[in-house]
Design a protein around this motif. Structure first.
Motif, PDB file in Angstrom:
ATOM      1  N   ARG A  50       0.844  -1.203   0.000  1.00  0.00           N
ATOM      2  CA  ARG A  50       0.000   0.000   0.000  1.00  0.00           C
ATOM      3  C   ARG A  50       0.875   1.247   0.000  1.00  0.00           C
ATOM      4  O   ARG A  50       1.981   1.235   0.541  1.00  0.00           O
ATOM      5  N   CYS A  51       0.345   2.315  -0.568  1.00  0.00           N
ATOM      6  CA  CYS A  51       1.077   3.585  -0.568  1.00  0.00           C
ATOM      7  C   CYS A  51       1.146   4.135   0.855  1.00  0.00           C
ATOM      8  O   CYS A  51       0.118   4.273   1.513  1.00  0.00           O
ATOM      9  N   PRO A  52       2.345   4.453   1.331  1.00  0.00           N
ATOM     10  CA  PRO A  52       2.464   4.960   2.706  1.00  0.00           C
ATOM     11  C   PRO A  52       1.923   6.381   2.867  1.00  0.00           C
ATOM     12  O   PRO A  52       1.693   6.825   3.982  1.00  0.00           O
ATOM     13  N   VAL A  53       1.690   7.078   1.746  1.00  0.00           N
ATOM     14  CA  VAL A  53       1.203   8.455   1.846  1.00  0.00           C
ATOM     15  C   VAL A  53      -0.335   8.500   1.852  1.00  0.00           C
ATOM     16  O   VAL A  53      -0.943   9.056   2.757  1.00  0.00           O
ATOM     17  N   CYS A  54      -0.964   7.872   0.833  1.00  0.00           N
ATOM     18  CA  CYS A  54      -2.425   7.985   0.735  1.00  0.00           C
ATOM     19  C   CYS A  54      -3.139   6.678   1.069  1.00  0.00           C
ATOM     20  O   CYS A  54      -4.366   6.648   1.133  1.00  0.00           O
ATOM     21  N   GLY A  55      -2.407   5.593   1.247  1.00  0.00           N
ATOM     22  CA  GLY A  55      -3.026   4.319   1.633  1.00  0.00           C
ATOM     23  C   GLY A  55      -3.616   3.533   0.479  1.00  0.00           C
ATOM     24  O   GLY A  55      -4.181   2.447   0.677  1.00  0.00           O
ATOM     25  N   THR A  77       5.310   2.700  -7.382  1.00  0.00           N
ATOM     26  CA  THR A  77       4.704   4.010  -7.599  1.00  0.00           C
ATOM     27  C   THR A  77       3.220   3.915  -7.292  1.00  0.00           C
ATOM     28  O   THR A  77       2.560   2.966  -7.724  1.00  0.00           O
ATOM     29  N   CYS A  78       2.726   4.888  -6.569  1.00  0.00           N
ATOM     30  CA  CYS A  78       1.297   4.946  -6.269  1.00  0.00           C
ATOM     31  C   CYS A  78       0.579   5.400  -7.540  1.00  0.00           C
ATOM     32  O   CYS A  78       0.997   6.357  -8.183  1.00  0.00           O
ATOM     33  N   LEU A  79      -0.529   4.717  -7.899  1.00  0.00           N
ATOM     34  CA  LEU A  79      -1.228   5.052  -9.135  1.00  0.00           C
ATOM     35  C   LEU A  79      -2.325   6.095  -8.943  1.00  0.00           C
ATOM     36  O   LEU A  79      -2.979   6.504  -9.899  1.00  0.00           O
ATOM     37  N   THR A  82      -3.400  12.047  -7.886  1.00  0.00           N
ATOM     38  CA  THR A  82      -2.954  13.203  -7.108  1.00  0.00           C
ATOM     39  C   THR A  82      -1.760  12.876  -6.211  1.00  0.00           C
ATOM     40  O   THR A  82      -1.201  13.753  -5.568  1.00  0.00           O
ATOM     41  N   CYS A  83      -1.383  11.607  -6.139  1.00  0.00           N
ATOM     42  CA  CYS A  83      -0.325  11.205  -5.208  1.00  0.00           C
ATOM     43  C   CYS A  83       0.990  10.888  -5.918  1.00  0.00           C
ATOM     44  O   CYS A  83       1.961  11.608  -5.791  1.00  0.00           O
ATOM     45  N   LYS A  84       0.956   9.807  -6.701  1.00  0.00           N
ATOM     46  CA  LYS A  84       2.126   9.408  -7.500  1.00  0.00           C
ATOM     47  C   LYS A  84       3.405   9.181  -6.684  1.00  0.00           C
ATOM     48  O   LYS A  84       4.520   9.308  -7.206  1.00  0.00           O
ATOM     49  N   GLN A  85       3.224   8.898  -5.434  1.00  0.00           N
ATOM     50  CA  GLN A  85       4.377   8.703  -4.548  1.00  0.00           C
ATOM     51  C   GLN A  85       5.212   7.490  -4.980  1.00  0.00           C
ATOM     52  O   GLN A  85       4.669   6.448  -5.320  1.00  0.00           O
ATOM     53  N   GLN A  86       6.519   7.643  -4.957  1.00  0.00           N
ATOM     54  CA  GLN A  86       7.407   6.495  -5.165  1.00  0.00           C
ATOM     55  C   GLN A  86       7.925   6.049  -3.810  1.00  0.00           C
ATOM     56  O   GLN A  86       8.310   6.884  -2.987  1.00  0.00           O
TER      57      GLN A  86
END
Ligand code: ZN
Length: 334
Positions: A50-55, A77-79, A82-86
């Protein structure tokens, strides 16, 4: 050597043999970066990455064309648009920004947990073949940070409480000798037959002691045993005073008529701690003392836990990253 010290030493030696096997197991089970990452990802995301930023659980794996040396190989990479966190399994944890291979981190945790008398950065550097002392020092402090118990439960049963000085040779008991300046005080508590707690305190005042007792000793404890220092009378409320027994160390080590009234087991823990500090750390900077204490406390308290390696690894993942400059700010390296 005191009888109890000997018993404790024997107990520690047996424990040490067992832990050494633990290091061998760790080295075998986590021989590659992939094995380490499988372990960390499984702990961090038991239900999938899971993305640690947006879950978000919609993520994709980034494939690196050329595997650059010592870089984390599994990046996601978060899909969520608005997040796209790596991120990787180690993002935001104490492993963050470390260029050391995870295999070395895993071995380092096992070694620090094995080391009966503690492990200095220099020893760790040698054991693991780490390039610089600074890297090893930063690593071992991050492991120690993960060993700090964040939600300690209260001690119960028979609890011994005592104080000791770290860093000075003058005795606090016996014939008055001028105390050496800049000695630092550690208060120790030990649940007889159980866990230990150490606290670095700036001074021995009744309200400091009261806070520690209230926070760390269970109201349902059977007895609280201390030396005869007057401070304890002021530091205990009525309920604690009813259970309080003291032994006058200038006259006796065990209360005549009741051989159970002594503080030998916390004294043993202190002597082990001090031997560790002398043996492994030549210059323990006071700023870091609480982390050294946490390391000893944790190792001691987890000695019978079969899953202690796993527990520590889990803590490594939940402990926030600590910048090198945070550690070194206004302090001398130790
Ligand atoms: Zn995200």
């Amino acid at each position: 050597m005191h009888k109890d010290d000997y018993a404790l030493d024997t107990q520690m030696d047996l424990w040490h043999d067992y832990l050494t096997m633990n290091l061998i197991d760790v080295t075998k089970s986590f021989a590659t970066e992939d094995q380490c990452l499988d372990c960390l990802e499984g702990m961090r995301w038991p239900d999938g990455v899971r993305c640690p930023v947006c879950g978000n659980d919609k993520i994709s794996r980034v494939t690196r064309e050329a595997k650059s040396k010592n870089k984390r190989t599994r990046i996601y990479t978060c899909l969520e648009k608005t997040c796209k966190q790596q991120f990787s399994a180690t993002a935001g944890t104490v492993f963050h920004n470390s260029h050391l291979p995870l295999t070395k981190w895993f071995m380092a945790v096992a070694i620090v947990m094995d080391a009966k008398k503690g492990m200095s950065a220099l020893q760790l550097q040698e054991h693991l073949g780490i390039g610089s002392y600074r890297t090893a020092w930063y690593m071992v402090h991050r492991i120690r940070k993960a060993m700090v118990e964040l939600f300690p439960t209260k001690l119960s049963g028979i609890v011994e409480v005592d104080e000791t000085y770290i860093g000075g040779k003058a005795k606090r008991r016996g014939i008055a000798r001028k105390p050496r300046p800049k000695k630092d005080m550690v208060i120790g508590m030990r649940e007889r037959g159980g866990r230990v707690r150490f606290f670095h305190v700036p001074n021995l005042k009744a309200d400091t002691m009261k806070k520690l007792l209230d926070r760390h000793v269970s109201p349902s404890s059977k007895r609280i045993i201390t030396d005869s220092a007057i401070i304890y009378d002021f530091a205990m409320d009525k309920d604690f005073q009813k259970k309080h027994e003291s032994v006058n160390h200038s006259r006796e080590w065990v209360k005549p008529g009741d051989i159970d009234i002594h503080t030998n087991t916390i004294e043993s823990a202190f002597s082990l701690l001090k031997r560790g500090l002398i043996g492994s750390f030549h210059r323990v900077s006071i700023k870091h003392l609480h982390r050294y204490l946490a390391e000893f406390e944790n190792r001691f308290n987890m000695r019978n836990a079969a899953d202690r390696f796993e527990q520590t690894m889990r803590r490594m993942l939940t402990t926030e990253q600590m910048e090198y400059k945070q550690l070194t700010a206004d302090s001398v390296e130790a």
